[in-house]
Write an enzyme that holds these catalytic residues in place. Structure first.
Site, PDB file in Angstrom:
ATOM      1  N   SER A  95     102.890  52.780  87.272  1.00 16.63           N
ATOM      2  CA  SER A  95     102.412  51.541  87.560  1.00 16.63           C
ATOM      3  C   SER A  95     102.220  51.424  89.008  1.00 16.63           C
ATOM      4  CB  SER A  95     103.548  50.543  87.350  1.00 16.63           C
ATOM      5  OG  SER A  95     104.654  50.632  87.978  1.00 16.63           O
ATOM      6  N   CYS A  96     102.977  51.930  89.917  1.00 12.67           N
ATOM      7  CA  CYS A  96     102.586  51.701  91.384  1.00 12.67           C
ATOM      8  C   CYS A  96     102.167  52.830  92.303  1.00 12.67           C
ATOM      9  CB  CYS A  96     103.878  50.964  91.839  1.00 12.67           C
ATOM     10  SG  CYS A  96     105.249  52.222  92.104  1.00 12.67           S
ATOM     11  N   GLY A  97     102.252  54.012  91.634  1.00 12.42           N
ATOM     12  CA  GLY A  97     101.588  55.177  92.318  1.00 12.42           C
ATOM     13  C   GLY A  97     102.568  55.606  93.718  1.00 12.42           C
TER      14      GLY A  97
END
Length: 323
Positions: free
Chosen positions: A155-157
């Site tokens: 989701s957030c890398g």
């Protein structure tokens, strides 16, 4: 450059993993087909699970097709660098693309070899979830420390970055210096439908993000799906590196969902001049786009869109005249 896979003959060539006593070597492919017939091994992108389905009060049990999500550890010359949660498939391209966004790789000649690491588990079996990237001699390597070591999620890398400055990597191909590129709003508006129609796994699961590269005339050049948008972009960029196509200076990158700072950075590092998203960009993505000359388009839905930066590449006069 030599990029190898489990389909090749087993060789080691001294590519050692640092964890345990096992080396990185090739392992012959085993039949790992999923129950729905999806190709196994590197292509195990879906799995089947039993669900209870409730529709208008009627209850039934049935199998459901889900997106596979597994960790991938990326090692650089034998040293652990990052772990990402991804949909298996195109793992070598993902690793190569990740290293392009990190400023390690820029040309096909920078990449010497990529292998899966056997012995990734206590019993020595190969999970196909650990890859080691071997760079060519002379390629400058990042300082791999506990602070630098990255854990990424679907989701957030790059959540593990110590600071924003660490992410602002110097681009090899300044976008502001790329040849002029003009895209009409009508062409941009047509791209999401082309992206959606090419999402094969999404049709079966409804749970995958996608990233696609389009030529300036709207031709679909490549598309990759993954549980994480950043992984899908890495797979695109990594494939371009392997094919010797960097920089991607005459392309449009379209991503499903939102446009984060990280996705804008990946576009800049690959030399992509136009990044479009079907949802909203973040404030940092807009800031980076303005700083680097990246054209950033958000809320690309139907015939509407917002241009947040780099509007000089969009044929706005024609659009205004029609309005």
């Amino acid at each position: 450059m030599k990029v190898t896979s489990p389909h090749d003959d087993p060789v080691a060539h001294g590519n050692l993993c640092i964890k345990g006593r096992f080396g990185c070597r090739h392992v012959r492919n085993r039949d790992r087909r999923t129950p729905d017939g999806t190709d196994g091994d590197m292509g195990r992108v879906t799995e089947r699970r039993r669900v209870i389905r409730i529709r208008d009060g009627a209850v039934s049990a049935r199998p459901d097709t889900l997106v596979a999500e597994e960790p991938l550890e990326i090692r650089l010359n034998g040293r652990p660098l990052a772990i990402t949660m991804r949909t298996p498939g195109d793992d070598f391209a993902l690793a190569a693309g990740f290293l392009v966004s990190e400023g390690v790789l820029a040309e096909r000649q920078d990449l010497r070899n990529i292998v899966y690491c056997a012995g990734a588990t206590a019993d020595g079996s190969n999970t196909y979830n650990v890859v080691d990237v071997q760079t060519a001699p002379g390629v400058a390597l990042p300082d791999i420390t506990l602070e630098r070591n990255v854990y990424t999620t679907s989701s957030c890398g790059l959540c593990g970055k110590a600071s924003l400055d660490a992410v602002r990597t110097t681009a090899r191909w300044p976008i502001a210096d790329t040849p002029p590129l003009r895209i009409t709003p009508e062409l941009l508006a047509s791209l999401p439908d082309r992206l959606r129609s090419a999402q094969r796994v999404f049709d079966r699961t409804g749970g995958l993000h996608a990233a696609a590269l389009f030529a300036e005339d709207g031709e679909l050049l490549d598309i990759r799906e993954d549980v994480g948008r950043h992984n899908a972009v890495d797979k695109l960029v990594g494939r371009a590196l392997q094919n010797g196509d960097l920089p991607l200076s005459r392309t449009v990158l379209l991503v499903s969902g939102r446009a984060s700072f990280e996705l804008a950075q990946k576009a800049v590092m690959a030399g992509v001049p136009v990044l479009a998203a079907v949802s909203a960009p973040s404030s940092l993505a807009v800031d980076l786009a303005a700083e680097t000359g990246l054209t950033l388009v958000g809320f690309l839905r139907g015939g509407s869109m917002n241009v947040y930066a780099g509007e000089d590449r969009i044929a706005l006069q024609a659009a205004s005249a029609q309005g």
